[in-house]
Design a protein around this motif. Structure first.
Motif, PDB file in Angstrom:
ATOM      1  N   GLY A  27       0.329   2.479   0.760  1.00 24.27           N
ATOM      2  CA  GLY A  27       0.252   1.438   1.601  1.00 24.27           C
ATOM      3  C   GLY A  27       1.099   1.156   2.884  1.00 24.27           C
ATOM      4  O   GLY A  27       1.654   2.127   3.210  1.00 24.27           O
ATOM      5  N   THR A  61       1.452  -6.492  -3.378  1.00 22.68           N
ATOM      6  CA  THR A  61       1.485  -6.134  -2.065  1.00 22.68           C
ATOM      7  C   THR A  61       1.974  -4.808  -1.924  1.00 22.68           C
ATOM      8  O   THR A  61       2.134  -3.993  -3.052  1.00 22.68           O
ATOM      9  CB  THR A  61       2.961  -6.820  -1.598  1.00 22.68           C
ATOM     10  OG1 THR A  61       3.977  -6.522  -2.603  1.00 22.68           O
ATOM     11  CG2 THR A  61       2.895  -8.498  -1.516  1.00 22.68           C
ATOM     12  N   TYR A  62       2.190  -4.377  -0.631  1.00 19.48           N
ATOM     13  CA  TYR A  62       2.272  -2.820  -0.575  1.00 19.48           C
ATOM     14  C   TYR A  62       3.491  -2.338  -0.653  1.00 19.48           C
ATOM     15  O   TYR A  62       3.727  -1.108  -1.082  1.00 19.48           O
ATOM     16  CB  TYR A  62       1.574  -2.239   0.930  1.00 19.48           C
ATOM     17  CG  TYR A  62       2.810  -2.061   1.932  1.00 19.48           C
ATOM     18  CD1 TYR A  62       3.576  -1.000   2.167  1.00 19.48           C
ATOM     19  CD2 TYR A  62       3.043  -3.201   2.776  1.00 19.48           C
ATOM     20  CE1 TYR A  62       4.685  -0.905   3.144  1.00 19.48           C
ATOM     21  CE2 TYR A  62       3.937  -3.139   3.815  1.00 19.48           C
ATOM     22  CZ  TYR A  62       4.823  -1.934   3.864  1.00 19.48           C
ATOM     23  OH  TYR A  62       5.704  -1.766   4.788  1.00 19.48           O
ATOM     24  N   GLN A  89       0.287  -7.341   2.555  1.00 18.54           N
ATOM     25  CA  GLN A  89      -0.608  -6.664   1.775  1.00 18.54           C
ATOM     26  C   GLN A  89      -1.086  -5.421   2.421  1.00 18.54           C
ATOM     27  O   GLN A  89      -2.200  -4.861   1.950  1.00 18.54           O
ATOM     28  CB  GLN A  89      -1.401  -7.709   1.058  1.00 18.54           C
ATOM     29  CG  GLN A  89      -1.002  -8.683   0.376  1.00 18.54           C
ATOM     30  CD  GLN A  89      -1.994  -9.761  -0.114  1.00 18.54           C
ATOM     31  OE1 GLN A  89      -3.146  -9.358  -0.621  1.00 18.54           O
ATOM     32  NE2 GLN A  89      -1.789 -10.908   0.183  1.00 18.54           N
ATOM     33  N   GLU A  90      -0.681  -5.176   3.582  1.00 15.36           N
ATOM     34  CA  GLU A  90      -1.585  -4.176   4.418  1.00 15.36           C
ATOM     35  C   GLU A  90      -1.497  -2.778   3.720  1.00 15.36           C
ATOM     36  O   GLU A  90      -0.517  -2.049   3.367  1.00 15.36           O
ATOM     37  CB  GLU A  90      -0.725  -3.970   5.649  1.00 15.36           C
ATOM     38  CG  GLU A  90      -1.441  -2.848   6.806  1.00 15.36           C
ATOM     39  CD  GLU A  90      -2.522  -3.539   7.290  1.00 15.36           C
ATOM     40  OE1 GLU A  90      -3.334  -2.438   7.701  1.00 15.36           O
ATOM     41  OE2 GLU A  90      -2.753  -4.653   7.387  1.00 15.36           O
ATOM     42  N   GLY A  91      -2.977  -2.246   3.574  1.00 17.99           N
ATOM     43  CA  GLY A  91      -3.074  -1.127   3.073  1.00 17.99           C
ATOM     44  C   GLY A  91      -2.679  -1.029   1.434  1.00 17.99           C
ATOM     45  O   GLY A  91      -2.763   0.016   0.780  1.00 17.99           O
ATOM     46  N   ALA A  92      -2.302  -2.164   0.873  1.00 22.34           N
ATOM     47  CA  ALA A  92      -2.127  -2.112  -0.700  1.00 22.34           C
ATOM     48  C   ALA A  92      -3.191  -1.502  -1.647  1.00 22.34           C
ATOM     49  O   ALA A  92      -4.127  -1.997  -1.375  1.00 22.34           O
ATOM     50  CB  ALA A  92      -1.424  -3.448  -0.873  1.00 22.34           C
ATOM     51  N   PRO A  93      -2.680  -0.622  -2.459  1.00 21.40           N
ATOM     52  CA  PRO A  93      -3.935   0.096  -3.488  1.00 21.40           C
ATOM     53  C   PRO A  93      -4.347  -1.199  -4.152  1.00 21.40           C
ATOM     54  O   PRO A  93      -5.186  -0.944  -5.057  1.00 21.40           O
ATOM     55  CB  PRO A  93      -3.120   1.174  -4.130  1.00 21.40           C
ATOM     56  CG  PRO A  93      -1.759   0.704  -4.085  1.00 21.40           C
ATOM     57  CD  PRO A  93      -1.468  -0.082  -2.797  1.00 21.40           C
ATOM     58  N   ARG A 117      -5.932  -3.867  -4.169  1.00 24.65           N
ATOM     59  CA  ARG A 117      -7.244  -4.324  -3.791  1.00 24.65           C
ATOM     60  C   ARG A 117      -8.324  -3.236  -4.395  1.00 24.65           C
ATOM     61  O   ARG A 117      -9.052  -3.833  -4.930  1.00 24.65           O
ATOM     62  CB  ARG A 117      -7.342  -4.566  -2.233  1.00 24.65           C
ATOM     63  CG  ARG A 117      -8.639  -5.674  -2.287  1.00 24.65           C
ATOM     64  CD  ARG A 117      -8.556  -6.185  -0.674  1.00 24.65           C
ATOM     65  NE  ARG A 117      -7.331  -6.724  -0.364  1.00 24.65           N
ATOM     66  CZ  ARG A 117      -7.163  -8.004  -0.664  1.00 24.65           C
ATOM     67  NH1 ARG A 117      -7.975  -8.708  -1.223  1.00 24.65           N
ATOM     68  NH2 ARG A 117      -5.782  -8.724  -0.559  1.00 24.65           N
ATOM     69  N   GLN A 127       3.379  -3.046  -8.452  1.00 24.59           N
ATOM     70  CA  GLN A 127       4.683  -3.044  -7.451  1.00 24.59           C
ATOM     71  C   GLN A 127       5.729  -3.762  -8.372  1.00 24.59           C
ATOM     72  O   GLN A 127       5.538  -4.694  -8.955  1.00 24.59           O
ATOM     73  CB  GLN A 127       4.301  -3.927  -6.218  1.00 24.59           C
ATOM     74  CG  GLN A 127       5.257  -4.057  -5.092  1.00 24.59           C
ATOM     75  CD  GLN A 127       5.524  -2.681  -4.695  1.00 24.59           C
ATOM     76  OE1 GLN A 127       6.261  -1.981  -5.142  1.00 24.59           O
ATOM     77  NE2 GLN A 127       4.658  -2.048  -3.788  1.00 24.59           N
TER      78      GLN A 127
END
Length: 426
Positions: free
Chosen positions: A257, A330-331, A338-342, A344, A394
């Motif tokens: 992420g 969270t990433y 949370q940008e790009g966190a797997p 989701r 995480q």
């Protein structure tokens, strides 16, 4: 509103830069075209994934202000563009926000201003895309104003390396442009490294970002391989990182992420001049290692779901209908971003396969999957005891993993954070 510096873009790159400048005594304004963003910052409301609220309050007390009025851009000596460049649907960087910032600046730029681009871009963007946009205002780069590229090298949440402790790379259109940018960053950083030009500085960002993605991909492949042959990868890494030369430890995970996406030249926007950024031309030689790294890292969420289903099956349970608790969405650990966190994609796949999700994250009060809210566990211990499977995505410092390993019916650790033998590990 007197200021020496204007930071265009108040996101994960821009606000930390503005913070460092304000702390160094540089009069700083932040510009965002959205009045609501500027109002929120001035009210002390922190955009996600940028700063702590206390840090923003100190900035405001030190004189920093945000605005959506582009007229203030004509009153500064240095303007740094930190606009976001997310991946578009075609897997190429979206330069829309960079173009908007450049046009706002072009209409108010005064002679002798130093303009620096910090956004993640492909080599050639500063000269072939940004330069024509700014020169549309009538001034010429290298003659009337200084133009340079300086890649952002921030590591969010890393207290050992604040901006002042990270060497700053700068590459200008001309030697004078490089020196002007170096003089500015010399006020913020302990060391300034001069690249031969903006393309070299842009390629630094490409190299550093792809280095991370390629090495994480190799660690992810090793994780799958070692699991298949019954080898404890985490013990392998522990031993390997004792080598004092020729090795740097990277660790696998459920995905990659963050804002620093892999930069593939095969998807790069190459330009052939013209005001407004020019037109695309044939991309250069693709980086095959980067393409493969994207493929490997992109399939890790599917692999995690597969491991979850297998683990449940080994204990006589089906993924369909299983209660699954996701820990950390969270990433990066100990951050709210949370940008790009797997998480989701993993949550989406689990839901589509019939699992009943809940989640816990001390930094995320609300979370959604497939546009539906996911219940947040109020009591972590009770939720872990009740869930058929607890999935650590995480490792936040607040998690007592040894205790959770005892409470949880099943625990799958994708970060190698639990003691050996306490849980199933990736």
């Amino acid at each position: 509103m007197p200021a020496d510096l204007a930071v265009l873009g108040l996101g994960h790159t821009g606000l930390p830069l503005a913070q460092a400048a304000t702390a160094a005594g540089v009069g700083t304004i932040g510009y965002d075209p959205d009045p609501a963003v500027a109002a929120d910052v001035n009210a002390g409301r922190v955009p996600p994934g940028t700063l702590a609220a206390a840090e923003l309050r100190r900035m405001l007390a030190g004189g920093f202000r945000a605005t959506s009025d582009p007229a203030v851009l004509g009153r500064v000596r240095t303007a740094v563009i930190c606009a976001p460049t997310p991946l578009g649907e075609d897997n190429a960087l979206d330069l829309t926000a960079v173009a908007a910032a450049a046009r706002a600046l072009a209409g108010h730029l005064r002679p002798h201003t130093t303009v620096v681009l910090e956004s993640a871009v492909h080599p050639g963007t500063t000269e072939e895309y940004l330069r024509p946009l700014i020169e549309a205002g009538g001034l010429r780069a290298g003659r009337d104003f200084h133009l340079a590229y300086a890649p952002s090298r921030l590591d969010p949440g890393n207290r050992a390396y604040p901006l002042s402790h990270i060497p700053k790379v700068v590459g200008g259109l001309t030697p004078a442009c490089t020196e002007a940018a170096a003089a500015f960053y010399g006020r913020l950083s302990e060391r300034v490294v001069r690249a031969r030009g903006p393309r070299e500085a842009e390629a630094v960002k490409l190299l550093e970002t792809n280095y991370r993605h390629v090495n994480i991909a190799f660690a992810n492949e090793m994780a799958v391989y070692c699991h298949d042959i019954g080898v404890d990868l985490w013990d392998v890494i522990r031993c390997a990182e004792t080598k004092p030369f020729g090795f740097q430890a990277f660790r696998p995970g459920p995905g990659v992420g963050g804002h620093a996406v892999a930069l593939d030249p095969n998807a790069a926007p190459h330009f052939t001049g013209g005001a407004g950024g020019g037109r695309p031309r044939t991309p250069g030689h693709p980086l095959r290692m980067v393409e493969l790294a994207q493929e490997v890292n992109g399939r890790m969420p599917r692999y995690v779901v597969q491991r979850a289903a297998t683990l449940l099956n080994e204990h006589g349970k089906s993924l369909r209908g299983a209660r699954v608790l996701l820990l950390g969405v969270t990433y990066k650990a100990d951050l709210a971003d949370q940008e790009g966190a797997p998480a989701r994609e993993i949550g989406t796949r689990l839901t589509e396969l019939g699992a009943q999700l809940c989640y816990h994250d001390p930094y995320v009060p609300q979370w959604r999957v497939l546009d539906r809210p996911v219940p947040r566990a109020d009591s972590l211990w009770e939720a872990a005891a009740d869930a058929d499977l607890t999935l650590l995505l995480q490792h936040h410092r607040t998690y007592d993993l040894q205790g959770l390993a005892v409470k949880a019916q099943l625990l799958l650790d994708t970060r190698g954070a639990t003691p050996a033998g306490a849980a199933a590990r990736l």
